[in-house]
Scaffold this motif. Structure first.
Motif, PDB file in Angstrom:
ATOM      1  N   MET A 133      51.109 -33.824  43.635  1.00  0.00           N
ATOM      2  CA  MET A 133      52.627 -34.020  44.059  1.00  0.00           C
ATOM      3  C   MET A 133      53.642 -33.781  42.922  1.00  0.00           C
ATOM      4  O   MET A 133      54.675 -33.016  43.331  1.00  0.00           O
ATOM      5  CB  MET A 133      52.775 -35.419  44.816  1.00  0.00           C
ATOM      6  CG  MET A 133      51.722 -35.490  45.825  1.00  0.00           C
ATOM      7  SD  MET A 133      51.815 -34.123  47.048  1.00  0.00           S
ATOM      8  CE  MET A 133      53.684 -34.434  47.699  1.00  0.00           C
ATOM      9  N   GLY A 134      53.477 -33.877  41.705  1.00  0.00           N
ATOM     10  CA  GLY A 134      54.420 -33.881  40.554  1.00  0.00           C
ATOM     11  C   GLY A 134      54.406 -32.263  40.260  1.00  0.00           C
ATOM     12  O   GLY A 134      55.513 -31.865  40.126  1.00  0.00           O
ATOM     13  N   LEU A 135      53.120 -31.685  40.251  1.00  0.00           N
ATOM     14  CA  LEU A 135      53.166 -29.985  40.203  1.00  0.00           C
ATOM     15  C   LEU A 135      54.185 -29.583  41.228  1.00  0.00           C
ATOM     16  O   LEU A 135      55.145 -28.748  41.074  1.00  0.00           O
ATOM     17  CB  LEU A 135      51.840 -29.607  40.402  1.00  0.00           C
ATOM     18  CG  LEU A 135      51.015 -29.844  39.028  1.00  0.00           C
ATOM     19  CD1 LEU A 135      49.556 -29.211  39.328  1.00  0.00           C
ATOM     20  CD2 LEU A 135      51.415 -28.816  38.007  1.00  0.00           C
ATOM     21  N   VAL A 136      53.981 -30.041  42.682  1.00  0.00           N
ATOM     22  CA  VAL A 136      54.859 -29.389  43.729  1.00  0.00           C
ATOM     23  C   VAL A 136      56.275 -29.938  43.659  1.00  0.00           C
ATOM     24  O   VAL A 136      56.933 -28.928  43.706  1.00  0.00           O
ATOM     25  CB  VAL A 136      54.051 -29.801  44.953  1.00  0.00           C
ATOM     26  CG1 VAL A 136      54.948 -29.408  46.394  1.00  0.00           C
ATOM     27  CG2 VAL A 136      52.682 -29.538  45.206  1.00  0.00           C
ATOM     28  N   ALA A 137      56.468 -31.014  43.370  1.00  0.00           N
ATOM     29  CA  ALA A 137      58.003 -31.406  43.225  1.00  0.00           C
ATOM     30  C   ALA A 137      58.711 -30.802  42.107  1.00  0.00           C
ATOM     31  O   ALA A 137      59.720 -30.219  42.174  1.00  0.00           O
ATOM     32  CB  ALA A 137      58.045 -32.968  42.873  1.00  0.00           C
ATOM     33  N   GLY A 138      57.950 -30.314  41.022  1.00  0.00           N
ATOM     34  CA  GLY A 138      58.379 -29.789  40.022  1.00  0.00           C
ATOM     35  C   GLY A 138      58.809 -28.343  40.158  1.00  0.00           C
ATOM     36  O   GLY A 138      59.894 -27.875  39.716  1.00  0.00           O
ATOM     37  N   GLN A 139      57.986 -27.701  40.951  1.00  0.00           N
ATOM     38  CA  GLN A 139      58.436 -26.346  41.427  1.00  0.00           C
ATOM     39  C   GLN A 139      59.659 -26.169  42.263  1.00  0.00           C
ATOM     40  O   GLN A 139      60.126 -25.193  42.417  1.00  0.00           O
ATOM     41  CB  GLN A 139      57.001 -25.701  42.173  1.00  0.00           C
ATOM     42  CG  GLN A 139      56.172 -25.593  41.155  1.00  0.00           C
ATOM     43  CD  GLN A 139      54.370 -25.497  41.859  1.00  0.00           C
ATOM     44  OE1 GLN A 139      54.317 -25.515  43.180  1.00  0.00           O
ATOM     45  NE2 GLN A 139      53.494 -25.139  41.167  1.00  0.00           N
ATOM     46  N   ARG A 140      59.762 -27.349  42.949  1.00  0.00           N
ATOM     47  CA  ARG A 140      60.884 -27.107  44.071  1.00  0.00           C
ATOM     48  C   ARG A 140      62.061 -28.128  43.521  1.00  0.00           C
ATOM     49  O   ARG A 140      62.930 -28.356  44.268  1.00  0.00           O
ATOM     50  CB  ARG A 140      60.434 -27.886  45.444  1.00  0.00           C
ATOM     51  CG  ARG A 140      59.277 -27.092  45.931  1.00  0.00           C
ATOM     52  CD  ARG A 140      58.868 -27.519  47.344  1.00  0.00           C
ATOM     53  NE  ARG A 140      57.728 -26.629  48.081  1.00  0.00           N
ATOM     54  CZ  ARG A 140      57.315 -27.022  49.419  1.00  0.00           C
ATOM     55  NH1 ARG A 140      57.798 -27.745  49.877  1.00  0.00           N
ATOM     56  NH2 ARG A 140      56.306 -26.116  49.625  1.00  0.00           N
ATOM     57  N   PRO A 184      58.600 -31.810  48.474  1.00  0.00           N
ATOM     58  CA  PRO A 184      58.223 -33.216  47.809  1.00  0.00           C
ATOM     59  C   PRO A 184      59.105 -33.409  46.673  1.00  0.00           C
ATOM     60  O   PRO A 184      59.525 -34.581  46.191  1.00  0.00           O
ATOM     61  CB  PRO A 184      56.696 -32.933  47.164  1.00  0.00           C
ATOM     62  CG  PRO A 184      56.554 -31.541  48.010  1.00  0.00           C
ATOM     63  CD  PRO A 184      57.769 -30.813  48.307  1.00  0.00           C
ATOM     64  N   SER A 185      59.953 -32.326  46.221  1.00  0.00           N
ATOM     65  CA  SER A 185      60.892 -32.845  45.145  1.00  0.00           C
ATOM     66  C   SER A 185      62.133 -33.525  45.651  1.00  0.00           C
ATOM     67  O   SER A 185      62.822 -34.400  44.869  1.00  0.00           O
ATOM     68  CB  SER A 185      61.564 -31.420  44.400  1.00  0.00           C
ATOM     69  OG  SER A 185      62.249 -30.706  45.270  1.00  0.00           O
ATOM     70  N   ILE A 186      62.302 -33.566  47.017  1.00  0.00           N
ATOM     71  CA  ILE A 186      63.389 -34.362  47.500  1.00  0.00           C
ATOM     72  C   ILE A 186      62.817 -35.653  47.994  1.00  0.00           C
ATOM     73  O   ILE A 186      63.440 -36.688  47.752  1.00  0.00           O
ATOM     74  CB  ILE A 186      63.897 -33.785  48.938  1.00  0.00           C
ATOM     75  CG1 ILE A 186      64.796 -32.457  48.226  1.00  0.00           C
ATOM     76  CG2 ILE A 186      65.033 -34.655  49.727  1.00  0.00           C
ATOM     77  CD1 ILE A 186      65.470 -31.466  49.476  1.00  0.00           C
ATOM     78  N   TYR A 187      61.826 -35.779  48.707  1.00  0.00           N
ATOM     79  CA  TYR A 187      61.386 -37.180  49.355  1.00  0.00           C
ATOM     80  C   TYR A 187      60.558 -37.870  48.190  1.00  0.00           C
ATOM     81  O   TYR A 187      60.569 -38.948  48.039  1.00  0.00           O
ATOM     82  CB  TYR A 187      60.762 -36.882  50.482  1.00  0.00           C
ATOM     83  CG  TYR A 187      59.364 -36.257  50.503  1.00  0.00           C
ATOM     84  CD1 TYR A 187      58.070 -36.713  50.012  1.00  0.00           C
ATOM     85  CD2 TYR A 187      59.334 -34.578  51.288  1.00  0.00           C
ATOM     86  CE1 TYR A 187      57.059 -35.759  50.245  1.00  0.00           C
ATOM     87  CE2 TYR A 187      58.142 -34.163  51.254  1.00  0.00           C
ATOM     88  CZ  TYR A 187      57.012 -34.491  50.869  1.00  0.00           C
ATOM     89  OH  TYR A 187      55.899 -33.824  50.852  1.00  0.00           O
ATOM     90  N   LEU A 188      59.920 -37.209  47.418  1.00  0.00           N
ATOM     91  CA  LEU A 188      58.974 -37.873  46.345  1.00  0.00           C
ATOM     92  C   LEU A 188      59.902 -38.204  45.032  1.00  0.00           C
ATOM     93  O   LEU A 188      59.826 -39.461  44.590  1.00  0.00           O
ATOM     94  CB  LEU A 188      57.825 -37.285  45.862  1.00  0.00           C
ATOM     95  CG  LEU A 188      56.451 -37.573  46.377  1.00  0.00           C
ATOM     96  CD1 LEU A 188      55.496 -36.749  45.881  1.00  0.00           C
ATOM     97  CD2 LEU A 188      56.269 -39.022  45.773  1.00  0.00           C
ATOM     98  N   GLY A 189      60.726 -37.170  44.866  1.00  0.00           N
ATOM     99  CA  GLY A 189      61.732 -37.297  43.702  1.00  0.00           C
ATOM    100  C   GLY A 189      62.490 -38.431  43.663  1.00  0.00           C
ATOM    101  O   GLY A 189      63.023 -39.284  42.827  1.00  0.00           O
ATOM    102  N   LEU A 190      63.258 -38.590  45.053  1.00  0.00           N
ATOM    103  CA  LEU A 190      63.888 -39.849  45.489  1.00  0.00           C
ATOM    104  C   LEU A 190      63.248 -41.178  45.242  1.00  0.00           C
ATOM    105  O   LEU A 190      63.857 -42.121  45.112  1.00  0.00           O
ATOM    106  CB  LEU A 190      64.871 -39.385  46.644  1.00  0.00           C
ATOM    107  CG  LEU A 190      66.055 -40.332  46.797  1.00  0.00           C
ATOM    108  CD1 LEU A 190      67.126 -39.845  46.045  1.00  0.00           C
ATOM    109  CD2 LEU A 190      66.688 -39.906  48.359  1.00  0.00           C
TER     110      LEU A 190
END
Length: 335
Positions: free
Chosen positions: A229-236, A304-310
């Protein structure tokens, strides 16, 4: 208190999520195959459901009925409040649904930190709160996915004849059997709720079979999931810039508002001081396990960068530093 904060912020799961973000930002060749990524999501949904079901099987329905009703109420109301706020800040539908599911669901790690806080302060709480944890993970995800299906079908509204008004829109097709079936029997909700029911039916007799895979290895598999999920979040990450400041404000205010609502509900359903505190913590937390696992398969276009990052970058540390003691003090005031 400081040791508890450091311990949770420096947990393997959180650090591997950060590692995934770093890998994406520096364009590492690290990546997960689609099949393996899907397998991790399926594993987590089954493990979460089974653990909660087994825990819930230990209590009579009379003992947990009112707290369950309160938990379900929070799981339904919080996503709708989140969706209203997201509409106000002009977030697109799928990312709004992602945040609704994330903030309507709960953080198990934040709950664990709250347990440590209560133990350190000598505050007792109801044992069945461990089962309430899992019950609060599913409703928000179900409600959010149902809202998404309804909104996506809104464009298909039919015009029907009316004697007085000519042709008027018919909304009967917005919540039809196909939408309910697709939502309830989609893989995310099916696995989460189905595993919970299996755990309730079998109880502790299921432990010899499920414990080696779904309980003992849970923390290790969670590390792999959050690395992905960190990989996906970082990409977005660039997508966050569109709503950056507004999202950060939401990530700080949401736990205070939702947590206060949770404290109020916990008091109404008759929980002890510790139980009321935990209900507030659960309502004020945001999921970075169950909801992302469900969203990854059911709403892949949500970032995921929005909902996981937040949830991980703002709400999680905020609750560890401020939220938990605030909810405890509020619980003491109301109780």
């Amino acid at each position: 208190m400081n040791d508890m904060i450091v311990q949770n912020l420096l947990s393997p799961a959180v650090l591997f999520f950060v590692l995934g973000v770093i890998a994406a930002l520096f364009k590492s060749d690290l990546k997960f195959s689609n099949g393996f990524s899907e397998g991790l999501s399926i594993y987590l949904l089954i493990a979460i459901g089974m653990k909660g079901g087994i825990e819930l099987s230990k209590y009579s329905i009379e003992a947990v009925f009112a707290p369950i009703v309160g938990a379900l109420f929070l799981g339904i109301v919080i996503p709708f409040i989140t969706l209203i706020v997201m509409k106000f800040i002009k977030m697109d539908l799928k990312n709004s649904v992602g945040l609704a599911a994330t903030y309507g669901s709960i953080s198990i790690v934040t709950y664990g930190a709250a347990i440590s806080f209560l133990n350190n302060t000598g505050t007792s709480y109801e044992g069945f709160m461990n089962a309430i944890v899992v019950l609060m993970e599913s409703p928000a995800i179900l409600v959010s996915l149902l809202v998404l299906k309804i909104m996506e079908n809104k464009r298909d509204v039919l015009m029907v004849p009316s004697q007085r008004l000519g042709f008027v829109p018919s909304y009967s097709n917005l919540i039809d059997k196909s939408i309910l079936k697709e939502t309830i029997f989609g893989k995310s909700i099916l696995l989460l709720v189905g595993s919970l029911l299996i755990g309730v039916i079998l109880g502790e007799q299921a432990l010899p079979k499920v414990q080696p895979l779904f309980i003992d290895l849970y923390s290790s598999v969670l590390v792999l999931f959050l690395l992905n999920m960190g990989l996906v979040a970082g990409q977005r990450l660039p997508e966050v810039k569109k709503h950056g400041v507004k999202l950060i404000i939401f990530g700080i205010l949401a736990p205070l508002v939702f947590g206060s609502l949770g404290v109020l509900v916990g008091s109404v359903v008759g929980l002890s001081l510790g139980g009321v505190t935990l209900m507030g913590v659960l309502a004020g937390s945001a999921s970075y396990i169950a909801a992302p696992a469900a969203l990854k398969t059911s709403v892949p276009d949500a970032s995921p960068s929005i909902y996981l990052g937040l949830s991980l970058g703002v709400t999680f540390p905020f609750n560890l530093l401020i939220g938990i003691p605030v909810f405890h003090e509020l619980a003491k005031f109301i109780s």
